[in-house]
Design an enzyme around this catalytic site. Structure first.
Site, PDB file in Angstrom:
ATOM      1  CG  HIS A  68      48.008  28.977  35.476  1.00 54.93           C
ATOM      2  ND1 HIS A  68      47.443  28.890  36.864  1.00 54.93           N
ATOM      3  CD2 HIS A  68      46.917  30.287  35.189  1.00 54.93           C
ATOM      4  CE1 HIS A  68      46.835  30.005  37.736  1.00 54.93           C
ATOM      5  NE2 HIS A  68      46.467  30.857  36.507  1.00 54.93           N
TER       6      HIS A  68
ATOM      7  CG  HIS B  11      51.897  26.658  44.617  1.00 57.69           C
ATOM      8  ND1 HIS B  11      51.646  28.309  44.734  1.00 57.69           N
ATOM      9  CD2 HIS B  11      49.950  26.384  43.564  1.00 57.69           C
ATOM     10  CE1 HIS B  11      51.270  28.670  44.461  1.00 57.69           C
ATOM     11  NE2 HIS B  11      49.668  27.968  43.781  1.00 57.69           N
TER      12      HIS B  11
ATOM     13  CG  ASP C 165      46.106  22.680  38.131  1.00 56.27           C
ATOM     14  OD1 ASP C 165      47.240  22.982  38.347  1.00 56.27           O
ATOM     15  OD2 ASP C 165      45.205  22.377  38.258  1.00 56.27           O
TER      16      ASP C 165
HETATM   17  C1  SDX Z   1      48.222  26.708  39.529  1.00 58.91           C
HETATM   18  O1  SDX Z   1      49.946  30.439  41.339  1.00 58.91           O
HETATM   19  C2  SDX Z   1      49.049  29.772  41.734  1.00 58.91           C
HETATM   20  O2  SDX Z   1      48.393  29.765  42.996  1.00 58.91           O
HETATM   21  C3  SDX Z   1      48.377  28.785  40.792  1.00 58.91           C
HETATM   22  C4  SDX Z   1      47.300  27.944  41.253  1.00 58.91           C
HETATM   23  C5  SDX Z   1      46.123  29.131  41.538  1.00 58.91           C
HETATM   24  O3  SDX Z   1      45.062  28.116  42.106  1.00 58.91           O
HETATM   25  O4  SDX Z   1      45.802  29.706  40.257  1.00 58.91           O
HETATM   26  O5  SDX Z   1      47.953  27.352  42.536  1.00 58.91           O
HETATM   27  C6  SDX Z   1      46.872  26.578  39.891  1.00 58.91           C
HETATM   28  O6  SDX Z   1      48.968  26.694  38.564  1.00 58.91           O
HETATM   29  C7  SDX Z   1      48.739  24.797  40.341  1.00 58.91           C
HETATM   30  C8  SDX Z   1      50.671  24.729  39.470  1.00 58.91           C
HETATM   31  C9  SDX Z   1      50.479  24.292  38.478  1.00 58.91           C
HETATM   32  N1  SDX Z   1      51.018  23.459  37.576  1.00 58.91           N
HETATM   33  C10 SDX Z   1      51.962  22.516  37.302  1.00 58.91           C
HETATM   34  O7  SDX Z   1      51.628  22.042  38.361  1.00 58.91           O
HETATM   35  C11 SDX Z   1      52.723  22.549  36.577  1.00 58.91           C
HETATM   36  C12 SDX Z   1      55.237  21.773  37.533  1.00 58.91           C
HETATM   37  N2  SDX Z   1      54.973  22.445  38.241  1.00 58.91           N
HETATM   38  C13 SDX Z   1      56.448  23.289  37.959  1.00 58.91           C
HETATM   39  O8  SDX Z   1      56.369  23.455  36.656  1.00 58.91           O
HETATM   40  C14 SDX Z   1      55.681  24.683  38.595  1.00 58.91           C
HETATM   41  O9  SDX Z   1      56.294  23.890  40.319  1.00 58.91           O
HETATM   42  C15 SDX Z   1      55.299  25.511  38.938  1.00 58.91           C
HETATM   43  C16 SDX Z   1      55.214  26.141  37.578  1.00 58.91           C
HETATM   44  C17 SDX Z   1      54.346  25.783  38.880  1.00 58.91           C
HETATM   45  C18 SDX Z   1      55.934  26.662  40.106  1.00 58.91           C
HETATM   46  O10 SDX Z   1      57.267  26.436  39.888  1.00 58.91           O
HETATM   47  P1  SDX Z   1      58.112  28.294  40.169  1.00 58.91           P
HETATM   48  O11 SDX Z   1      57.949  28.678  41.219  1.00 58.91           O
HETATM   49  O12 SDX Z   1      58.396  29.176  38.401  1.00 58.91           O
HETATM   50  O13 SDX Z   1      60.103  27.347  40.298  1.00 58.91           O
HETATM   51  P2  SDX Z   1      60.350  26.846  39.231  1.00 58.91           P
HETATM   52  O14 SDX Z   1      59.995  26.530  37.865  1.00 58.91           O
HETATM   53  O15 SDX Z   1      61.371  27.647  38.934  1.00 58.91           O
HETATM   54  O16 SDX Z   1      61.041  25.276  40.060  1.00 58.91           O
HETATM   55  C19 SDX Z   1      62.141  25.866  41.126  1.00 58.91           C
HETATM   56  C20 SDX Z   1      63.140  23.947  41.009  1.00 58.91           C
HETATM   57  C21 SDX Z   1      63.631  23.989  39.518  1.00 58.91           C
HETATM   58  O17 SDX Z   1      64.527  22.796  40.211  1.00 58.91           O
HETATM   59  P3  SDX Z   1      66.165  23.951  39.830  1.00 58.91           P
HETATM   60  O18 SDX Z   1      66.145  24.090  37.909  1.00 58.91           O
HETATM   61  O19 SDX Z   1      66.589  24.752  41.336  1.00 58.91           O
HETATM   62  O20 SDX Z   1      67.332  22.932  40.292  1.00 58.91           O
HETATM   63  O21 SDX Z   1      62.377  23.449  41.427  1.00 58.91           O
HETATM   64  C22 SDX Z   1      61.766  22.448  40.039  1.00 58.91           C
HETATM   65  C23 SDX Z   1      62.535  23.011  39.246  1.00 58.91           C
HETATM   66  O22 SDX Z   1      62.787  22.375  38.403  1.00 58.91           O
HETATM   67  N3  SDX Z   1      60.601  22.045  39.980  1.00 58.91           N
HETATM   68  C24 SDX Z   1      59.884  20.824  39.886  1.00 58.91           C
HETATM   69  C25 SDX Z   1      58.712  21.018  39.257  1.00 58.91           C
HETATM   70  N4  SDX Z   1      58.228  22.125  40.051  1.00 58.91           N
HETATM   71  C26 SDX Z   1      59.630  23.094  40.317  1.00 58.91           C
HETATM   72  N5  SDX Z   1      60.656  19.563  39.194  1.00 58.91           N
HETATM   73  C27 SDX Z   1      60.000  18.282  38.844  1.00 58.91           C
HETATM   74  N6  SDX Z   1      58.924  18.818  38.714  1.00 58.91           N
HETATM   75  C28 SDX Z   1      58.119  19.724  39.421  1.00 58.91           C
HETATM   76  N7  SDX Z   1      56.498  19.987  39.040  1.00 58.91           N
END
Ligand code: SDX
Length: 385
Positions: free
Chosen positions: A228, A267, A320
């Site tokens: 997050h 996201h 971010d």
């Molecule tokens: C913020 O919610 C909000 O609005 C948050 C925010 C706000 O203003 O409050 O926008 C702020 O928190 C932005 C996000 C910051 N976090 C990151 O940058 C961390 C990296 N991102 C990931 O951890 C991920 O994208 C999340 C946690 C942000 C969202 O993840 P989800 O929706 O739970 O999706 P998931 O983790 O289940 O991923 C789905 C697929 C997976 O692959 P498969 O298992 O289906 O093969 O997408 C892949 C994931 O591995 N994936 C990524 C990835 N994000 C998703 N793979 C590599 N790098 C990534 N960043």
């Protein structure tokens, strides 16, 4: 509870993905079109024409303030911007020894001690606590940054705008007009974002009729996580570690190989480019042009490679990815990036908390039990293996 198509098996929505947990008028995140709006105003319009004080008022009270409302609100924020000496002392004791988000979480919790109505839950008292917290968040984070940087704390300068005052209390100098605009815009675009994890934490807390200090302490605790708010700190560290556009391909492949999440990408809601990242990318390019162009070019290469590889899966830069580059170029330490996120988001946290308690319903979902059916026979400890 949802039942799956072919049996009475209940469906579990992990992370409540796609579940509508409340109705709101505060703001809208359009994940397919990549648009963000607060009370119907697009963030690009607000970033260009408004300021953080006005946006904070809009989020909390639901309309753009007229001149009288605006002047009164700004005055209220300024009059509440200072902290009790004991809170400054706590920050002096703690901030150099722990992560700034830990300091912030502790300081907000401690702040409640000095508010005689800190355990009230009536809407009027919650609104008073809310505005106090909006007013004090920049002072808290500014003080934490100064101590974390080995400098003395600076008290609020009531002549400065909210964003400029935060910049001054953090960095010890008044921003120039461009720096002030960047700071103000960064706070505006972080101010609210639907039912994100930290906002949801605040709502769960306040839905029990706990006070606003407790709700915001929950929100800060939640924001700290790298999935997050904590991602902005790690995204910049990743870009710096990769070091040049030529290294990006190999470094990313190795990280993907290790199934690492690439910080600043992906996201839960946006399946296209995060509109906030577009604004921050422009600032990042401008602010690194003179002294650190390579850093921006490295980030841009990472973005290009990530979109080529994961764009079809809806993985794009989020807020971010570029924010840390801007904050670092302004002079902030990396560890303070997530607390800066809290300075912006405080208005969204309190606005949605105040909205929710108008028609409160305790948050209490269920879990699908998949454990022992039982009943098991109890064995005294001396008879167990
Ligand atoms: C913020 O919610 C909000 O609005 C948050 C925010 C706000 O203003 O409050 O926008 C702020 O928190 C932005 C996000 C910051 N976090 C990151 O940058 C961390 C990296 N991102 C990931 O951890 C991920 O994208 C999340 C946690 C942000 C969202 O993840 P989800 O929706 O739970 O999706 P998931 O983790 O289940 O991923 C789905 C697929 C997976 O692959 P498969 O298992 O289906 O093969 O997408 C892949 C994931 O591995 N994936 C990524 C990835 N994000 C998703 N793979 C590599 N790098 C990534 N960043």
């Amino acid at each position: 509870m949802e039942k799956s198509g072919n049996s009475a098996e209940p469906v579990v929505y992990r992370g409540l993905e796609g579940i509508l947990a409340a109705e709101t008028k505060v703001g809208f995140v359009d994940g397919q079109e990549g648009r963000l709006s607060y009370r119907g105003y697009d963030i690009n319009t607000l970033a260009e024409q408004s300021n953080y004080e006005e946006v904070s008022y809009l989020l909390i009270y639901g309309h753009m303030p007229n001149q009288k409302e605006y002047t009164e609100y700004v005055e209220r924020l300024r009059s509440e911007s200072d902290l009790p000496e004991e809170v400054y002392d706590l920050i002096r004791k703690q901030a150099g020894k722990t992560h700034p988000m830990t300091s912030l979480r502790t300081a907000v919790s401690y702040l409640a001690t000095f508010d005689v109505k800190e355990s009230a839950s009536d809407p009027e008292s919650q609104e008073v606590m809310a505005v106090k917290l909006v007013a004090k968040m920049p002072t808290l984070v500014g003080a934490i940054h100064r101590i974390f940087s080995g400098k003395d704390i600076l008290k609020p300068d009531r002549e400065l705008s909210y964003a400029a005052n935060f910049f001054y209390m953090s960095l010890g100098r008044r921003p120039d007009p461009m720096e002030s605009k960047m700071m103000d815009t960064a706070l505006i675009i972080h101010a609210d974002h639907g039912m994100n994890a930290s906002t949801f934490s605040a709502l769960v807390t306040i839905s029990t009729m706990a006070d606003m200090y407790s709700a915001i302490t929950s929100a800060i605790s939640t924001l700290k996580g790298p999935l997050h708010g904590g991602a902005n700190e790690r995204a910049l560290m990743m870009i710096q570690a990769i070091g040049s556009p030529g290294n990006a391909e190999k470094a990313l492949s190795e990280m993907v190989e290790r199934k690492e999440k690439i910080m600043g990408f992906g996201h839960r809601v946006y399946k296209v480019y995060d509109p906030r990242a577009k604004i921050l990318k422009q600032y990042a390019q401008y602010i690194t042009e003179k002294n650190n162009k390579n850093l921006f070019l490295t980030a841009n290469k990472i973005e290009e490679l990530m979109i080529n590889r994961f764009g079809s899966k809806g993985i794009f830069p989020n807020v971010d990815f570029y924010s840390g580059m801007v904050y670092s170029a302004l002079g902030f330490k990396t560890e303070i990036f997530t607390p800066i996120f809290a300075v912006g988001r405080i208005s969204g946290w309190v606005a949605r908390s105040l909205e929710y308690i108008q028609d409160n319903k305790l948050f209490r979902p269920k879990a699908k039990y998949v454990g022992e059916k039982g009943p098991l026979k109890y064995k005294p400890i001396n008879e167990r293996d």
